[in-house]
Design a protein around this motif. Structure first.
Motif, PDB file in Angstrom:
ATOM      1  N   TRP A   1      11.433 -12.666  -5.121  1.00  0.00           N
ATOM      2  CA  TRP A   1      10.378 -13.180  -5.988  1.00  0.00           C
ATOM      3  C   TRP A   1      10.368 -12.383  -7.272  1.00  0.00           C
ATOM      4  N   ARG A   2      10.131 -13.135  -8.342  1.00  0.00           N
ATOM      5  CA  ARG A   2      10.111 -12.556  -9.683  1.00  0.00           C
ATOM      6  C   ARG A   2       8.676 -12.253 -10.066  1.00  0.00           C
ATOM      7  N   ASN A   3       8.445 -11.006 -10.411  1.00  0.00           N
ATOM      8  CA  ASN A   3       7.119 -10.542 -10.790  1.00  0.00           C
ATOM      9  C   ASN A   3       7.018 -10.530 -12.309  1.00  0.00           C
ATOM     10  N   MET A   4       6.030 -11.217 -12.808  1.00  0.00           N
ATOM     11  CA  MET A   4       5.824 -11.287 -14.252  1.00  0.00           C
ATOM     12  C   MET A   4       4.925 -10.134 -14.705  1.00  0.00           C
ATOM     13  N   THR A   5       4.982  -9.810 -15.985  1.00  0.00           N
ATOM     14  CA  THR A   5       4.144  -8.764 -16.547  1.00  0.00           C
ATOM     15  C   THR A   5       2.682  -9.128 -16.356  1.00  0.00           C
ATOM     16  N   GLY A   6       1.911  -8.162 -15.911  1.00  0.00           N
ATOM     17  CA  GLY A   6       0.489  -8.367 -15.708  1.00  0.00           C
ATOM     18  C   GLY A   6      -0.272  -7.080 -15.957  1.00  0.00           C
ATOM     19  N   SER A   7      -1.562  -7.142 -15.726  1.00  0.00           N
ATOM     20  CA  SER A   7      -2.422  -6.003 -16.037  1.00  0.00           C
ATOM     21  C   SER A   7      -2.199  -4.827 -15.100  1.00  0.00           C
ATOM     22  N   GLY A   8      -1.744  -5.073 -13.891  1.00  0.00           N
ATOM     23  CA  GLY A   8      -1.445  -3.996 -12.953  1.00  0.00           C
ATOM     24  C   GLY A   8       0.009  -4.056 -12.540  1.00  0.00           C
ATOM     25  N   ASN A   9       0.469  -2.983 -11.894  1.00  0.00           N
ATOM     26  CA  ASN A   9       1.856  -2.919 -11.443  1.00  0.00           C
ATOM     27  C   ASN A   9       1.888  -2.203 -10.093  1.00  0.00           C
ATOM     28  N   GLU A  10       0.967  -2.608  -9.222  1.00  0.00           N
ATOM     29  CA  GLU A  10       0.750  -1.897  -7.962  1.00  0.00           C
ATOM     30  C   GLU A  10       1.935  -1.982  -7.008  1.00  0.00           C
ATOM     31  N   THR A  11       2.519  -3.164  -6.858  1.00  0.00           N
ATOM     32  CA  THR A  11       3.591  -3.336  -5.877  1.00  0.00           C
ATOM     33  C   THR A  11       4.739  -2.381  -6.147  1.00  0.00           C
ATOM     34  N   ALA A  12       5.145  -2.241  -7.394  1.00  0.00           N
ATOM     35  CA  ALA A  12       6.261  -1.349  -7.723  1.00  0.00           C
ATOM     36  C   ALA A  12       5.942   0.091  -7.345  1.00  0.00           C
ATOM     37  N   GLY A  13       4.744   0.550  -7.665  1.00  0.00           N
ATOM     38  CA  GLY A  13       4.359   1.912  -7.330  1.00  0.00           C
ATOM     39  C   GLY A  13       4.260   2.139  -5.834  1.00  0.00           C
ATOM     40  N   HIS A  14       3.716   1.166  -5.131  1.00  0.00           N
ATOM     41  CA  HIS A  14       3.583   1.300  -3.678  1.00  0.00           C
ATOM     42  C   HIS A  14       4.950   1.331  -3.004  1.00  0.00           C
ATOM     43  N   LEU A  15       5.832   0.408  -3.392  1.00  0.00           N
ATOM     44  CA  LEU A  15       7.156   0.349  -2.762  1.00  0.00           C
ATOM     45  C   LEU A  15       7.984   1.592  -3.054  1.00  0.00           C
ATOM     46  N   ALA A  16       7.769   2.232  -4.196  1.00  0.00           N
ATOM     47  CA  ALA A  16       8.502   3.459  -4.517  1.00  0.00           C
ATOM     48  C   ALA A  16       8.112   4.580  -3.554  1.00  0.00           C
ATOM     49  N   GLU A  17       6.900   4.501  -3.017  1.00  0.00           N
ATOM     50  CA  GLU A  17       6.411   5.541  -2.102  1.00  0.00           C
ATOM     51  C   GLU A  17       6.569   5.159  -0.634  1.00  0.00           C
ATOM     52  N   VAL A  18       6.214   3.933  -0.298  1.00  0.00           N
ATOM     53  CA  VAL A  18       6.288   3.438   1.082  1.00  0.00           C
ATOM     54  C   VAL A  18       6.881   2.035   1.020  1.00  0.00           C
ATOM     55  N   ASN A  19       8.059   1.878   1.539  1.00  0.00           N
ATOM     56  CA  ASN A  19       8.758   0.604   1.417  1.00  0.00           C
ATOM     57  C   ASN A  19       8.315  -0.356   2.524  1.00  0.00           C
TER      58      ASN A  19
ATOM     59  N   ALA B   1      11.320  -4.108   0.711  1.00  0.00           N
ATOM     60  CA  ALA B   1      11.824  -4.748  -0.512  1.00  0.00           C
ATOM     61  C   ALA B   1      12.518  -3.746  -1.416  1.00  0.00           C
ATOM     62  N   ARG B   2      13.497  -4.258  -2.085  1.00  0.00           N
ATOM     63  CA  ARG B   2      14.204  -3.504  -3.112  1.00  0.00           C
ATOM     64  C   ARG B   2      13.671  -3.975  -4.456  1.00  0.00           C
ATOM     65  N   THR B   3      13.291  -3.034  -5.306  1.00  0.00           N
ATOM     66  CA  THR B   3      12.747  -3.353  -6.621  1.00  0.00           C
ATOM     67  C   THR B   3      13.868  -3.346  -7.651  1.00  0.00           C
ATOM     68  N   LEU B   4      14.011  -4.447  -8.366  1.00  0.00           N
ATOM     69  CA  LEU B   4      14.989  -4.541  -9.454  1.00  0.00           C
ATOM     70  C   LEU B   4      14.237  -4.717 -10.762  1.00  0.00           C
ATOM     71  N   HIS B   5      14.572  -3.874 -11.736  1.00  0.00           N
ATOM     72  CA  HIS B   5      13.991  -3.961 -13.080  1.00  0.00           C
ATOM     73  C   HIS B   5      14.989  -4.630 -14.024  1.00  0.00           C
TER      74      HIS B   5
ATOM     75  N   ALA C   1       0.851  -1.194   0.000  1.00  0.00           N
ATOM     76  CA  ALA C   1       0.000   0.000   0.000  1.00  0.00           C
ATOM     77  C   ALA C   1       0.881   1.235   0.000  1.00  0.00           C
ATOM     78  N   ALA C   2       0.418   2.267  -0.674  1.00  0.00           N
ATOM     79  CA  ALA C   2       1.073   3.569  -0.617  1.00  0.00           C
ATOM     80  C   ALA C   2       0.520   4.317   0.595  1.00  0.00           C
ATOM     81  N   THR C   3       0.847   5.600   0.731  1.00  0.00           N
ATOM     82  CA  THR C   3       0.337   6.367   1.870  1.00  0.00           C
ATOM     83  C   THR C   3      -1.156   6.623   1.755  1.00  0.00           C
ATOM     84  N   ASP C   4      -1.666   6.643   0.539  1.00  0.00           N
ATOM     85  CA  ASP C   4      -3.098   6.799   0.326  1.00  0.00           C
ATOM     86  C   ASP C   4      -3.490   5.955  -0.880  1.00  0.00           C
ATOM     87  N   GLY C   5      -4.767   5.875  -1.135  1.00  0.00           N
ATOM     88  CA  GLY C   5      -5.236   5.058  -2.255  1.00  0.00           C
ATOM     89  C   GLY C   5      -5.541   3.641  -1.817  1.00  0.00           C
TER      90      GLY C   5
END
Length: 180
Positions: free
Chosen positions: A53-71, A93-97, A27-31
């Motif tokens: 864990w390896r995240n595969m391409t999907g319809s959403g990308n919530e975890t990456a956006g949330h972790l960028a704001e609130v780890n 978590a650390r996000t690796l692209h 979760a981010a700080t809001d939303g």
């Protein structure tokens, strides 16, 4: 209330290895709070306080956006087949692209699969075990190959276009960092 531990025990790691699905919460700080099911042999325990864990391409990308704001991140496993247990790992978590230098080294820990979008390097701060007595029995019938075939059909350029068109923002409009 469950029992808390500072790290994964050997019994926890064995339980994780027997599961065919896990859930990721962020979760981010809001939303919106996001909870996603994951499978496809996409998780590795590297130690008592570390999981990738390896995240595969999907319809959403919530975890990456949330972790960028609130780890903060929670991983959860449920014993659907035999052991009535719910196991949660809380941490950061650390996000690796794919563009990141360390990505390919971690990606080789998993079976080849097109469309890998991120690898999350999770540091566990607390583990909690609870009974899971209300979790139903469910039989494992096998993995789906739909996502893998979808990524193969798209090819690397098509997956990249999909990221550009569909994965740059969370559903709440937060940037995911998939494209720089």
């Amino acid at each position: 209330m469950g029992t808390q531990y500072p790290e994964l025990s050997d019994a926890h790691i064995k339980f994780i290895g027997q599961q065919h699905i896990f859930f990721v919460g962020s979760a981010a700080t809001d939303g919106r709070v996001n909870i996603s099911p994951k499978g496809m042999d996409s998780l590795r325990v590297l130690g008592p306080n570390r999981i990738i864990w390896r995240n595969m391409t999907g319809s959403g990308n919530e975890t990456a956006g949330h972790l960028a704001e609130v780890n903060r991140i929670t991983l959860m496993w449920c014993g659907f087949e035999k052991v009535p247990m719910i196991l949660r790992a809380y941490g950061t978590a650390r996000t690796l692209h794919p563009r990141d230098e360390e990505f390919e080294g971690f990606n080789t820990d998993f079976p080849p699969s097109p469309g890998a979008r991120q690898i999350y390097d999770v540091t566990i701060e607390m583990v909690q075990k609870s009974c899971g007595y209300a979790v139903p029995f469910m039989d494992y019938a096998g993995d789906r190959d739909v996502l893998k075939k979808w990524a193969e059909d798209k090819g690397p350029d098509g997956v990249q276009t999909y990221w550009e068109e569909r994965n740059q923002q969370t559903i709440d409009g937060k940037p995911t960092g998939i494209i720089t």
